[in-house]
Write a protein that holds these residues in place. Structure first.
Motif, PDB file in Angstrom:
ATOM      1  N   GLY A  43      32.620  16.326   5.630  1.00 38.15           N
ATOM      2  CA  GLY A  43      33.518  15.865   5.252  1.00 38.15           C
ATOM      3  C   GLY A  43      33.813  13.857   5.100  1.00 38.15           C
ATOM      4  N   ARG A  44      33.422  13.569   6.561  1.00 41.02           N
ATOM      5  CA  ARG A  44      33.749  12.278   6.851  1.00 41.02           C
ATOM      6  C   ARG A  44      32.849  11.635   5.395  1.00 41.02           C
ATOM      7  NH1 ARG A  44      35.387   9.278  10.745  1.00 41.02           N
ATOM      8  NH2 ARG A  44      33.209   8.144  10.856  1.00 41.02           N
ATOM      9  N   LEU A  45      31.459  11.966   5.265  1.00 37.80           N
ATOM     10  CA  LEU A  45      30.190  11.407   5.057  1.00 37.80           C
ATOM     11  C   LEU A  45      30.502  11.757   3.277  1.00 37.80           C
ATOM     12  CD1 LEU A  45      27.287  10.525   4.068  1.00 37.80           C
ATOM     13  CD2 LEU A  45      26.798  12.639   4.086  1.00 37.80           C
ATOM     14  N   VAL A  46      31.049  13.123   2.691  1.00 38.22           N
ATOM     15  CA  VAL A  46      31.736  13.413   1.351  1.00 38.22           C
ATOM     16  C   VAL A  46      32.165  12.304   1.112  1.00 38.22           C
ATOM     17  CG1 VAL A  46      32.075  14.710  -0.533  1.00 38.22           C
ATOM     18  CG2 VAL A  46      31.004  15.459   1.237  1.00 38.22           C
ATOM     19  N   VAL A  47      33.704  11.958   1.929  1.00 40.93           N
ATOM     20  CA  VAL A  47      34.716  11.229   1.579  1.00 40.93           C
ATOM     21  C   VAL A  47      34.627   9.462   1.287  1.00 40.93           C
ATOM     22  CG1 VAL A  47      37.060  10.249   2.504  1.00 40.93           C
ATOM     23  CG2 VAL A  47      36.470  12.886   2.440  1.00 40.93           C
ATOM     24  N   ALA A  48      33.562   8.942   2.839  1.00 41.12           N
ATOM     25  CA  ALA A  48      33.387   7.814   2.103  1.00 41.12           C
ATOM     26  C   ALA A  48      32.294   7.211   0.972  1.00 41.12           C
ATOM     27  CB  ALA A  48      32.042   7.488   3.232  1.00 41.12           C
ATOM     28  N   LEU A  49      31.681   8.532   0.719  1.00 40.79           N
ATOM     29  CA  LEU A  49      30.973   8.508  -0.975  1.00 40.79           C
ATOM     30  C   LEU A  49      31.842   8.364  -1.978  1.00 40.79           C
ATOM     31  CD1 LEU A  49      27.593  10.499  -0.245  1.00 40.79           C
ATOM     32  CD2 LEU A  49      27.998   8.335   0.184  1.00 40.79           C
ATOM     33  N   MET A  50      32.629   8.998  -2.246  1.00 39.65           N
ATOM     34  CA  MET A  50      33.940   9.257  -3.061  1.00 39.65           C
ATOM     35  C   MET A  50      34.716   8.108  -3.040  1.00 39.65           C
ATOM     36  SD  MET A  50      35.855  13.033  -2.568  1.00 39.65           S
ATOM     37  CE  MET A  50      35.006  15.129  -2.399  1.00 39.65           C
ATOM     38  N   MET A  51      35.026   7.228  -1.891  1.00 42.94           N
ATOM     39  CA  MET A  51      35.330   5.954  -1.699  1.00 42.94           C
ATOM     40  C   MET A  51      34.625   4.894  -2.816  1.00 42.94           C
ATOM     41  SD  MET A  51      37.369   5.904   1.061  1.00 42.94           S
ATOM     42  CE  MET A  51      38.159   4.450   1.438  1.00 42.94           C
ATOM     43  N   VAL A  52      33.294   5.131  -2.493  1.00 43.35           N
ATOM     44  CA  VAL A  52      32.315   4.284  -2.886  1.00 43.35           C
ATOM     45  C   VAL A  52      32.302   4.228  -4.398  1.00 43.35           C
ATOM     46  CG1 VAL A  52      29.675   3.299  -3.103  1.00 43.35           C
ATOM     47  CG2 VAL A  52      31.100   3.720  -1.076  1.00 43.35           C
ATOM     48  N   GLU A  53      31.669   5.761  -4.726  1.00 46.17           N
ATOM     49  CA  GLU A  53      31.904   5.651  -6.422  1.00 46.17           C
ATOM     50  C   GLU A  53      32.994   6.046  -7.310  1.00 46.17           C
ATOM     51  OE1 GLU A  53      31.761   9.857  -7.960  1.00 46.17           O
ATOM     52  OE2 GLU A  53      32.268  10.478  -5.917  1.00 46.17           O
ATOM     53  N   MET A  54      34.131   5.237  -6.539  1.00 41.86           N
ATOM     54  CA  MET A  54      35.413   5.209  -7.110  1.00 41.86           C
ATOM     55  C   MET A  54      35.308   3.956  -8.030  1.00 41.86           C
ATOM     56  SD  MET A  54      38.148   6.947  -5.622  1.00 41.86           S
ATOM     57  CE  MET A  54      38.933   8.997  -5.670  1.00 41.86           C
ATOM     58  N   ILE A  55      34.506   3.414  -7.817  1.00 35.97           N
ATOM     59  CA  ILE A  55      34.090   1.775  -8.297  1.00 35.97           C
ATOM     60  C   ILE A  55      33.911   2.101  -9.472  1.00 35.97           C
ATOM     61  CG2 ILE A  55      33.214  -0.271  -8.035  1.00 35.97           C
ATOM     62  CD1 ILE A  55      32.541   0.063  -4.919  1.00 35.97           C
ATOM     63  N   SER A  56      32.736   2.207  -9.541  1.00 35.36           N
ATOM     64  CA  SER A  56      31.929   2.600 -11.321  1.00 35.36           C
ATOM     65  C   SER A  56      33.726   2.999 -11.517  1.00 35.36           C
ATOM     66  CB  SER A  56      31.414   3.621 -11.216  1.00 35.36           C
ATOM     67  OG  SER A  56      30.896   3.609 -12.679  1.00 35.36           O
ATOM     68  N   SER A  57      34.114   4.280 -11.446  1.00 35.81           N
ATOM     69  CA  SER A  57      35.688   4.894 -12.194  1.00 35.81           C
ATOM     70  C   SER A  57      36.332   4.018 -12.427  1.00 35.81           C
ATOM     71  CB  SER A  57      35.230   5.844 -11.633  1.00 35.81           C
ATOM     72  OG  SER A  57      36.939   6.958 -11.665  1.00 35.81           O
ATOM     73  N   PHE A  58      36.637   3.185 -11.976  1.00 35.58           N
ATOM     74  CA  PHE A  58      38.059   2.480 -11.863  1.00 35.58           C
ATOM     75  C   PHE A  58      37.523   1.148 -13.020  1.00 35.58           C
ATOM     76  CE2 PHE A  58      39.972   2.746  -7.587  1.00 35.58           C
ATOM     77  CZ  PHE A  58      40.157   3.824  -7.779  1.00 35.58           C
ATOM     78  N   GLU A  59      36.352   1.010 -13.077  1.00 32.34           N
ATOM     79  CA  GLU A  59      35.228  -0.445 -13.945  1.00 32.34           C
ATOM     80  C   GLU A  59      36.070   0.463 -15.286  1.00 32.34           C
ATOM     81  OE1 GLU A  59      32.619  -2.612 -10.642  1.00 32.34           O
ATOM     82  OE2 GLU A  59      32.380  -1.054 -12.325  1.00 32.34           O
ATOM     83  N   ALA A 146      24.081   2.774 -10.692  1.00 29.19           N
ATOM     84  CA  ALA A 146      23.591   3.286  -9.823  1.00 29.19           C
ATOM     85  C   ALA A 146      24.458   4.264  -8.975  1.00 29.19           C
ATOM     86  CB  ALA A 146      22.138   2.833  -9.441  1.00 29.19           C
ATOM     87  N   LEU A 147      25.144   4.309  -8.941  1.00 30.44           N
ATOM     88  CA  LEU A 147      26.735   4.404  -7.809  1.00 30.44           C
ATOM     89  C   LEU A 147      26.213   6.291  -7.698  1.00 30.44           C
ATOM     90  CD1 LEU A 147      29.670   2.190  -7.571  1.00 30.44           C
ATOM     91  CD2 LEU A 147      27.565   2.272  -6.267  1.00 30.44           C
ATOM     92  N   LEU A 148      26.499   6.661  -8.836  1.00 34.75           N
ATOM     93  CA  LEU A 148      26.447   8.212  -8.407  1.00 34.75           C
ATOM     94  C   LEU A 148      25.120   8.669  -7.943  1.00 34.75           C
ATOM     95  CD1 LEU A 148      28.473  10.437  -8.361  1.00 34.75           C
ATOM     96  CD2 LEU A 148      28.505  10.275 -11.345  1.00 34.75           C
ATOM     97  N   PRO A 149      24.637   8.764  -9.148  1.00 38.81           N
ATOM     98  CA  PRO A 149      23.025   9.004  -8.461  1.00 38.81           C
ATOM     99  C   PRO A 149      22.787   8.444  -6.794  1.00 38.81           C
ATOM    100  CG  PRO A 149      22.578   7.858 -10.873  1.00 38.81           C
ATOM    101  CD  PRO A 149      24.201   7.311 -10.369  1.00 38.81           C
ATOM    102  N   LEU A 150      22.792   7.196  -6.469  1.00 40.38           N
ATOM    103  CA  LEU A 150      22.389   7.423  -4.713  1.00 40.38           C
ATOM    104  C   LEU A 150      23.074   8.065  -4.046  1.00 40.38           C
ATOM    105  CD1 LEU A 150      22.697   4.235  -5.635  1.00 40.38           C
ATOM    106  CD2 LEU A 150      20.595   4.350  -4.705  1.00 40.38           C
ATOM    107  N   CYS A 151      24.717   8.157  -4.249  1.00 43.89           N
ATOM    108  CA  CYS A 151      25.642   9.343  -4.100  1.00 43.89           C
ATOM    109  C   CYS A 151      24.775  11.135  -4.323  1.00 43.89           C
ATOM    110  CB  CYS A 151      26.910   9.310  -4.334  1.00 43.89           C
ATOM    111  SG  CYS A 151      27.988   7.854  -3.968  1.00 43.89           S
ATOM    112  N   PHE A 152      24.434  11.361  -4.939  1.00 47.65           N
ATOM    113  CA  PHE A 152      24.093  12.787  -5.525  1.00 47.65           C
ATOM    114  C   PHE A 152      22.648  13.028  -4.161  1.00 47.65           C
ATOM    115  CE2 PHE A 152      25.369  13.038  -9.784  1.00 47.65           C
ATOM    116  CZ  PHE A 152      26.757  13.255  -9.295  1.00 47.65           C
ATOM    117  N   GLY A 153      22.445  11.836  -4.021  1.00 45.75           N
ATOM    118  CA  GLY A 153      20.405  11.791  -3.394  1.00 45.75           C
ATOM    119  C   GLY A 153      21.423  12.107  -1.837  1.00 45.75           C
ATOM    120  N   ILE A 154      21.805  10.860  -1.409  1.00 40.65           N
ATOM    121  CA  ILE A 154      22.651  11.204   0.041  1.00 40.65           C
ATOM    122  C   ILE A 154      23.196  12.048   0.879  1.00 40.65           C
ATOM    123  CG2 ILE A 154      24.129  10.489   1.280  1.00 40.65           C
ATOM    124  CD1 ILE A 154      24.250   8.142  -0.019  1.00 40.65           C
ATOM    125  N   VAL A 155      23.868  13.068  -0.638  1.00 44.48           N
ATOM    126  CA  VAL A 155      24.897  14.474   0.096  1.00 44.48           C
ATOM    127  C   VAL A 155      23.207  15.985  -0.164  1.00 44.48           C
ATOM    128  CG1 VAL A 155      25.522  16.271  -1.963  1.00 44.48           C
ATOM    129  CG2 VAL A 155      26.351  14.154  -1.515  1.00 44.48           C
TER     130      VAL A 155
END
Length: 510
Positions: A43-59, A146-155
């Motif tokens: 859960g902690r891992l996925v929450v952190a990844l969500m916060m990072v991938e939101m960079i692209s979403s906000f942009e 590249a943020l979301l593909p990297l997050c998918f790979g970590i998951v």
């Protein structure tokens, strides 16, 4: 090396029909820093990844919300579309390359580098005084592709196989929620301090996202390759995608077969052909084009292409529709702040639809998610085309349409991940992002060109899109949803067997 995990892989054959230079098995447990991790750690891992991938979403979402304001300031509806296209162009060029570099050198490291570059791009746009300057900053921000593909790979690396589809859906849902929050924040910031403020916000957020990345995401694995890294493949790929997107993206606004447009298109296509030939012959390709030999992967990417061409244009069309003056005959005449607020329900729809898509993919296969999502898309876009005379109706159809997009955005990566080796997870999903990105860029240019070429003038000389332009965009987008449904029906039924791979050897220093 103390405190660092390393991954050594052998050559394996993937079910997608190609030979991967390295491979790893789908794990049945969670391995964080070499040990089994409890659900709390996941859960902690996925929450952190969500916060990072939101960079692209906000942009993406915040700029779209500010698009009408920027267009009015520079009085250039057609060319302001390059704020989206320039961003998408770089996204398309970096999604697969960045994903693969993360597979090789460590996904967490690549996430940190990209977050820093995104902050720099935001600062460039914030300080810009010309449309060209903003576009340059937006292009730098595009490395977030590249943020979301990297997050998918970590998951996939740390989450049990049976839970991957669900958490991939959650990551996609977080992206959609970020888009909804971005719309609201951008509307408030634009009305309060002008469009410059949205870029100051994204710069600050990109820096803050480094904190959960450093503290909640474990060190990710690195590959030990048998040969040299295929840098030539990356050098060929980025300009190939950029030139192709630029050429085809300008066909609608340039004389047909003009020297610039035709030249860029032909050179780009030629480089893509050369790149594909090079990658297909390289023993360890940076991007393995042989993955596309798998029929289901190819069809899933076709669905992504159609999604980018049509349905993904929902934010551009809907935000312009909401802020269009009522006297034009089709607009609802709300401010940027109100437009962001009334679109908030679409974020909640996405937040539900994405995990649901992941659940459906895990239980019944990705085909079921694509069929369900495209059917919702037909309802949402068709309804918006026919009934858009009130804010309530428009928001209802938009919510359904955005939920459909969220389901499809989660379904395609799950189909791809189910067919590729773990060692190419970020690369393969990044390649899908490239496909979607190219067609999203073309779609954005098509939408802005249609709206810009069919316009009416206000009393102050400001140009606004006409009713005819909006109706044409809405009708064409509904048609792409129908095509996605037909394509999805041809994808194999059920859940595919994960790609066969050799054992992973993880060396953890004491």
């Amino acid at each position: 090396m103390p405190g660092r995990n390393r991954l050594s892989m052998g050559t394996a054959s993937a079910q997608c029909g190609g030979q991967g230079p390295e491979a790893a098995p789908a794990r049945k447990d969670v391995a964080v820093n070499g040990a089994s991790a409890p659900k709390r750690s996941i859960g902690r891992l996925v929450v952190a990844l969500m916060m990072v991938e939101m960079i692209s979403s906000f942009e993406n979402s915040m700029t779209i919300t500010a698009l009408p304001t920027i267009a009015r300031q520079f009085n250039d509806i057609a060319h302001v579309g390059w704020l989206i296209t320039g961003f998408v162009l770089v996204q398309a060029g970096t999604a697969a390359v960045g994903g693969r570099l993360g597979d090789i050198y460590g996904r967490r490291r690549m996430l940190a580098i990209i977050a820093i570059l995104c902050a720099a791009g935001s600062v460039v746009s914030a300080l810009a005084t010309t449309l060209e300057g903003i576009i340059i900053g937006r292009a730098i921000q595009g490395v977030s592709g590249a943020l979301l593909p990297l997050c998918f790979g970590i998951v996939r690396e740390y989450v049990p196989q049976e839970k991957v589809a669900f958490w991939v859906g959650c990551l996609s849902g977080a992206y959609a929620v970020g888009a909804g929050l971005g719309n609201v924040l951008a509307g408030f910031l634009v009305d309060l301090g002008g469009w410059h403020t949205i870029f100051l916000f994204t710069a600050g957020y990109s820096v803050l996202a480094l904190i959960p990345l450093a503290t909640m995401v474990p060190e990710t694995t690195r590959l030990t390759l048998k040969g040299q890294t295929d840098y030539l493949g990356g050098l060929l790929f980025v300009p190939a995608v950029a030139l192709t997107l630029y050429g085809f993206g300008n066909i609608s606004s340039s004389p047909f077969l003009s020297v610039t447009v035709a030249g860029c298109s032909l050179i780009g296509l030629g480089l893509i052909a050369l790149w594909a030939w090079h990658e297909s012959r390289h023993p360890e390709p940076l991007i393995d084009v042989r993955l596309l030999a798998n029929r289901d992967i190819a069809l899933a990417n076709l669905c992504y292409a159609l999604l980018g061409l049509g349905m993904v244009q929902m934010p551009i069309i809907s935000m312009m529709l909401l802020q269009q003056p009522v006297w034009t005959g089709i607009g609802l005449g709300v401010t940027a702040t109100i437009a962001g607020i009334v679109k908030t329900p679409t974020a909640f729809g996405s937040a539900v639809a994405s995990p649901l898509s992941g659940y459906i993919s895990g239980r019944f296969g990705g085909r079921a998610s694509i069929v369900t999502g495209s059917a919702l898309g037909i309802v949402g876009w068709g309804g918006l085309t026919l009934f858009h005379d009130s804010i309530a109706l428009a928001v209802m159809w938009m919510t359904i349409g955005v939920a459909a997009i969220a389901m499809l955005l989660a379904a395609v990566p799950n189909i791809v991940l189910a067919h590729v080796p773990l060692s190419r997870s970020s690369e393969a999903t990044g390649l899908s992002m490239v496909v979607k990105g190219i067609f999203a860029g073309v779609g954005a240019q098509a939408v802005t060109a249609i709206l810009g070429s069919r316009s009416i003038l206000g009393a102050d000389g400001t140009a606004y899109p006409s009713r005819e332009g909006f109706m044409l965009c809405l009708g064409l987008t509904t048609g792409t949803a129908v095509l996605i449904l037909l394509t999805g029906l041809t994808i194999g039924r059920g859940k595919p067997t994960p790609a066969a791979e050799e054992n992973t050897v993880r060396e953890v220093a004491a």
